[in-house]
Design a protein around this motif. Structure first.
Motif, PDB file in Angstrom:
ATOM      1  N   GLU A  87      -3.911   0.943  -3.352  1.00 32.94           N
ATOM      2  CA  GLU A  87      -4.714   1.277  -2.470  1.00 32.94           C
ATOM      3  C   GLU A  87      -5.662   0.506  -1.427  1.00 32.94           C
ATOM      4  O   GLU A  87      -5.638  -0.688  -2.708  1.00 32.94           O
ATOM      5  CB  GLU A  87      -4.953   2.742  -2.349  1.00 32.94           C
TER       6      GLU A  87
ATOM      7  N   THR B 254      -2.119   6.575 -17.905  1.00 29.62           N
ATOM      8  CA  THR B 254      -2.419   6.034 -16.555  1.00 29.62           C
ATOM      9  C   THR B 254      -3.465   4.986 -17.232  1.00 29.62           C
ATOM     10  O   THR B 254      -4.807   5.036 -17.856  1.00 29.62           O
ATOM     11  CB  THR B 254      -3.139   7.115 -15.452  1.00 29.62           C
TER      12      THR B 254
ATOM     13  N   ARG C 297       9.776   2.376  -2.268  1.00 26.66           N
ATOM     14  CA  ARG C 297       8.398   3.561  -1.714  1.00 26.66           C
ATOM     15  C   ARG C 297       8.864   4.711  -2.256  1.00 26.66           C
ATOM     16  O   ARG C 297       9.890   5.259  -1.951  1.00 26.66           O
ATOM     17  CB  ARG C 297       8.209   3.461  -0.183  1.00 26.66           C
TER      18      ARG C 297
ATOM     19  N   GLY D  95      -5.179  -0.291  -7.484  1.00 26.32           N
ATOM     20  CA  GLY D  95      -3.572   0.229  -7.869  1.00 26.32           C
ATOM     21  C   GLY D  95      -4.008   0.983  -9.448  1.00 26.32           C
ATOM     22  O   GLY D  95      -4.977   0.705  -9.689  1.00 26.32           O
ATOM     23  N   SER D  96      -3.093   1.921  -9.674  1.00 27.00           N
ATOM     24  CA  SER D  96      -3.071   1.928 -10.534  1.00 27.00           C
ATOM     25  C   SER D  96      -1.078   2.613 -11.410  1.00 27.00           C
ATOM     26  O   SER D  96      -0.537   2.820 -10.710  1.00 27.00           O
ATOM     27  CB  SER D  96      -3.793   3.830 -10.992  1.00 27.00           C
TER      28      SER D  96
ATOM     29  N   THR E 211       0.911  -1.162  -0.464  1.00 22.12           N
ATOM     30  CA  THR E 211      -0.545  -0.130  -0.101  1.00 22.12           C
ATOM     31  C   THR E 211       1.010   1.407   0.183  1.00 22.12           C
ATOM     32  O   THR E 211       1.780   0.778   0.925  1.00 22.12           O
ATOM     33  CB  THR E 211      -0.730   0.410   1.240  1.00 22.12           C
ATOM     34  N   GLY E 212       0.613   2.228  -0.971  1.00 20.50           N
ATOM     35  CA  GLY E 212       1.599   3.547  -1.489  1.00 20.50           C
ATOM     36  C   GLY E 212       1.641   3.519  -2.606  1.00 20.50           C
ATOM     37  O   GLY E 212       0.966   3.133  -3.243  1.00 20.50           O
ATOM     38  N   THR E 213       2.388   4.346  -2.625  1.00 25.65           N
ATOM     39  CA  THR E 213       3.236   4.870  -3.924  1.00 25.65           C
ATOM     40  C   THR E 213       4.534   4.735  -3.798  1.00 25.65           C
ATOM     41  O   THR E 213       5.375   4.698  -3.429  1.00 25.65           O
ATOM     42  CB  THR E 213       2.807   6.257  -3.889  1.00 25.65           C
ATOM     43  N   TRP E 214       4.893   3.650  -4.877  1.00 26.44           N
ATOM     44  CA  TRP E 214       6.145   3.199  -5.715  1.00 26.44           C
ATOM     45  C   TRP E 214       6.827   3.667  -6.771  1.00 26.44           C
ATOM     46  O   TRP E 214       5.324   3.888  -7.936  1.00 26.44           O
ATOM     47  CB  TRP E 214       6.387   1.875  -5.549  1.00 26.44           C
TER      48      TRP E 214
ATOM     49  N   GLU F 189       5.468   5.071 -12.120  1.00 21.02           N
ATOM     50  CA  GLU F 189       4.858   5.642 -10.864  1.00 21.02           C
ATOM     51  C   GLU F 189       3.861   4.231 -10.280  1.00 21.02           C
ATOM     52  O   GLU F 189       2.698   4.586 -11.124  1.00 21.02           O
ATOM     53  CB  GLU F 189       4.657   6.989 -10.596  1.00 21.02           C
ATOM     54  N   TYR F 190       3.580   4.071  -9.257  1.00 18.91           N
ATOM     55  CA  TYR F 190       2.832   2.829  -9.507  1.00 18.91           C
ATOM     56  C   TYR F 190       2.352   3.003  -8.421  1.00 18.91           C
ATOM     57  O   TYR F 190       2.500   3.256  -6.580  1.00 18.91           O
ATOM     58  CB  TYR F 190       2.470   1.260  -9.538  1.00 18.91           C
ATOM     59  N   ARG F 191       0.706   3.416  -7.441  1.00 13.54           N
ATOM     60  CA  ARG F 191      -0.162   3.300  -7.251  1.00 13.54           C
ATOM     61  C   ARG F 191      -1.221   2.330  -6.352  1.00 13.54           C
ATOM     62  O   ARG F 191      -1.689   2.091  -6.921  1.00 13.54           O
ATOM     63  CB  ARG F 191      -0.493   4.526  -6.573  1.00 13.54           C
TER      64      ARG F 191
END
Length: 105
Positions: A26, A42, A102, A34-35, A5-8, A22-24
């Protein structure tokens, strides 16, 4: 809550060079979604699955992209703290190494 969980910030070493995106990830009512954002598009992540292992949390997912080529990608990574490492595969193409960190605000 899953460790992913979070932005990578991910880097994929492919035959056409290194690609960064960038992967997100949630959680919404216990469901991981995710996206990904990169190469001017995107895209949603699908079939996200998480399993615990001795090395860390194993996360797999699928993604469809249209840039630089139309590809169906499959990811398989191990998350340990604020880093991840694994591979992605696009159909019959060779596996590509994936690394990531992260993103901290």
């Amino acid at each position: 809550m899953s460790a992913i969980t979070g932005t990578w910030l991910l880097r994929m070493k492919t035959p056409v060079g290194t690609i960064e995106a960038e992967y997100r990830f949630e959680e919404d009512d216990g469901v991981l979604c995710g996206s990904a954002r990169g190469n001017g598009e995107t895209t949603p992540l699908t079939d996200i699955a998480v399993t615990d292992g001795a090395e860390g949390e194993r996360v797999t997912w699928r993604q469809r992209i249209t840039r630089p080529l139309r590809l169906n990608l499959e990811y398989d990574v191990i998350v340990t703290g604020d880093t991840l490492v694994g591979e992605s595969r696009a159909g019959r193409l060779p596996r590509s190494r994936v690394t990531g960190e992260r993103a901290h605000a």
